[in-house]
Write a protein that holds these residues in place. Structure first.
Motif, PDB file in Angstrom:
ATOM      1  N   SER A   1      85.768  63.558  20.192  1.00  0.00           N
ATOM      2  CA  SER A   1      86.391  62.601  19.284  1.00  0.00           C
ATOM      3  C   SER A   1      85.437  61.424  19.211  1.00  0.00           C
ATOM      4  N   PRO A   2      85.494  60.661  18.137  1.00  0.00           N
ATOM      5  CA  PRO A   2      84.601  59.505  18.056  1.00  0.00           C
ATOM      6  C   PRO A   2      84.770  58.551  19.230  1.00  0.00           C
ATOM      7  N   GLU A   3      86.015  58.362  19.665  1.00  0.00           N
ATOM      8  CA  GLU A   3      86.283  57.432  20.770  1.00  0.00           C
ATOM      9  C   GLU A   3      85.696  57.969  22.080  1.00  0.00           C
ATOM     10  N   ARG A   4      85.855  59.255  22.321  1.00  0.00           N
ATOM     11  CA  ARG A   4      85.297  59.852  23.539  1.00  0.00           C
ATOM     12  C   ARG A   4      83.770  59.799  23.510  1.00  0.00           C
ATOM     13  N   ASP A   5      83.200  60.145  22.362  1.00  0.00           N
ATOM     14  CA  ASP A   5      81.750  60.134  22.226  1.00  0.00           C
ATOM     15  C   ASP A   5      81.193  58.732  22.474  1.00  0.00           C
ATOM     16  N   THR A   6      81.921  57.709  22.026  1.00  0.00           N
ATOM     17  CA  THR A   6      81.464  56.327  22.217  1.00  0.00           C
ATOM     18  C   THR A   6      81.418  55.978  23.699  1.00  0.00           C
ATOM     19  N   LEU A   7      82.436  56.402  24.461  1.00  0.00           N
ATOM     20  CA  LEU A   7      82.435  56.134  25.898  1.00  0.00           C
ATOM     21  C   LEU A   7      81.308  56.900  26.590  1.00  0.00           C
ATOM     22  N   ILE A   8      81.137  58.171  26.249  1.00  0.00           N
ATOM     23  CA  ILE A   8      80.056  58.961  26.839  1.00  0.00           C
ATOM     24  C   ILE A   8      78.702  58.312  26.566  1.00  0.00           C
ATOM     25  N   GLN A   9      78.510  57.847  25.345  1.00  0.00           N
ATOM     26  CA  GLN A   9      77.244  57.218  24.985  1.00  0.00           C
ATOM     27  C   GLN A   9      77.034  55.917  25.752  1.00  0.00           C
TER      28      GLN A   9
ATOM     29  N   GLU B   1      81.234  45.088  29.032  1.00  0.00           N
ATOM     30  CA  GLU B   1      82.036  44.790  27.852  1.00  0.00           C
ATOM     31  C   GLU B   1      82.057  45.969  26.886  1.00  0.00           C
ATOM     32  N   VAL B   2      80.934  46.642  26.759  1.00  0.00           N
ATOM     33  CA  VAL B   2      80.841  47.795  25.867  1.00  0.00           C
ATOM     34  C   VAL B   2      81.668  48.953  26.413  1.00  0.00           C
ATOM     35  N   VAL B   3      81.548  49.196  27.726  1.00  0.00           N
ATOM     36  CA  VAL B   3      82.297  50.284  28.355  1.00  0.00           C
ATOM     37  C   VAL B   3      83.800  50.018  28.268  1.00  0.00           C
ATOM     38  N   LEU B   4      84.194  48.783  28.543  1.00  0.00           N
ATOM     39  CA  LEU B   4      85.619  48.448  28.511  1.00  0.00           C
ATOM     40  C   LEU B   4      86.209  48.588  27.110  1.00  0.00           C
ATOM     41  N   THR B   5      85.454  48.225  26.103  1.00  0.00           N
ATOM     42  CA  THR B   5      85.920  48.398  24.724  1.00  0.00           C
ATOM     43  C   THR B   5      86.102  49.872  24.405  1.00  0.00           C
ATOM     44  N   ALA B   6      85.162  50.693  24.850  1.00  0.00           N
ATOM     45  CA  ALA B   6      85.275  52.131  24.625  1.00  0.00           C
ATOM     46  C   ALA B   6      86.486  52.711  25.348  1.00  0.00           C
ATOM     47  N   ILE B   7      86.736  52.238  26.569  1.00  0.00           N
ATOM     48  CA  ILE B   7      87.909  52.690  27.329  1.00  0.00           C
ATOM     49  C   ILE B   7      89.194  52.290  26.608  1.00  0.00           C
ATOM     50  N   LYS B   8      89.239  51.045  26.142  1.00  0.00           N
ATOM     51  CA  LYS B   8      90.429  50.539  25.446  1.00  0.00           C
ATOM     52  C   LYS B   8      90.751  51.403  24.227  1.00  0.00           C
ATOM     53  N   ASN B   9      89.738  51.861  23.538  1.00  0.00           N
ATOM     54  CA  ASN B   9      89.947  52.670  22.334  1.00  0.00           C
ATOM     55  C   ASN B   9      90.308  54.119  22.660  1.00  0.00           C
TER      56      ASN B   9
END
Length: 307
Positions: A99-107, A116-124
């Motif tokens: 999913s786009p959200e999962r891919d964003t966290l993996i990236q 901050e980037v990781v936490l935003t990805a987790i939140k989504n």
């Protein structure tokens, strides 16, 4: 065979503190609750045999453990050494639905991005939890296995994980059958291996385990309870017996071992909540948080990946 002198026992208590200041989560565990030393750490008179080979092994054990503690102390005393929040890069598994959200966290994890980037990805990603509203048996099935820590959110989670590569050990959590084989039925475990822990032996692993049961009102939450055991053993699958360094029969005792305040010692049992849990086998992601209990670790958040 007991290998602990009084001085090495004290060192192991310090090491236990660094390992469990998580689990920390769980056993936080503390796996993933903290405690006063019961008489498993004996005085030198009761724990030393008159055997030259054993004395040599005790000396080696104490020396290598001191090296581990010294390494952690150096990092803690030098603020210019920045903690590594991303402690391991994720495995890329095509079999896990994307999913786009999962891919964003993996990236973000793959790129060692800022918190901050990781936490935003987790939140989504958390609102997309595939285990939402599932039964206790489904959660147990999803958790079953060995999980590797990829990221954590608090700099005081574990001093050893602040060490730079290659001194930093890998951190694992074990649930279900994987935990039962190593620490007994109805328990969860956390392990540290590699890095400075290798000074104790190439296959050595520091184990911290506790009882755990799914909360009746919410199966996404594990309630953590004693006995809490901190042990020296080997990586999963070894036939060698683990050496118990500390065992505590209550949250208050274990928290006392970890130098918690009286207020923290009297806090309720730790609760470890799964915010996001995939049940796709190897490569699955899990996001969890210590949601109640020891105030020092409440709010600790983790990202793990199943091996």
């Amino acid at each position: 065979m007991r290998l602990l002198t009084t001085s090495s026992a004290a060192g192991m208590a310090l090491a236990a503190s660094s390992v469990s200041t998580t689990w920390h989560s769980v056993v936080s565990l503390q796996v993933y609750s903290s405690h006063r030393v019961q008489p498993l750490i004996h005085s030198s008179s009761s724990s030393i045999n008159n055997n030259d080979g054993e004395v040599t092994r005790r000396h080696y054990f104490g020396s290598t453990l001191s090296s581990i503690i010294t390494s952690a102390a150096i990092v803690l005393a030098n603020p210019e050494i920045s903690p590594a929040k991303v402690v391991s890069k994720p495995l890329l598994m095509d079999a896990i639905p994307a999913s786009p959200e999962r891919d964003t966290l993996i990236q973000a994890l793959s790129n060692n991005s800022a918190d901050e980037v990781v936490l935003t990805a987790i939140k989504n990603l958390v609102p997309l939890n595939p285990m939402k509203s599932k039964s206790a048996s489904k959660y147990a099935s999803g958790l079953d296995g060995e999980w590797k820590l990829l990221w954590y959110n608090k700099s005081d989670f574990s001093p050893l994980l602040k060490l730079p590569f290659p001194l930093r050990p890998d951190s694992f959590q074990y649930f279900g059958d994987a935990a039962e084989k190593e620490v007994g039925s109805g328990r969860v475990a956390q392990g540290l291996t590699g890095g400075v822990v290798s000074a104790l032996g190439p296959k050595k692993e520091l184990w911290l385990s506790s009882g755990a049961v799914a909360k009746e009102s919410d199966p996404s939450i594990l309630e953590i309870f004693p006995p809490f055991r901190f042990q020296l053993g080997e990586i999963p699958g070894s036939l060698s017996q683990k050496q118990t360094i500390v065992e505590s029969q209550s949250d208050a005792d274990f928290r006392a071992v970890n130098a918690r305040t009286t207020e923290a010692q009297m806090a309720p049992k730790n609760e470890y909540e799964q915010l996001y849990l995939e049940d796709g086998g190897s490569g699955s992601l899990r996001i969890s948080v210590v949601s109640a209990g020891d105030p020092v670790i409440v709010g600790d958040m983790f990202v793990h990946q199943k091996l």
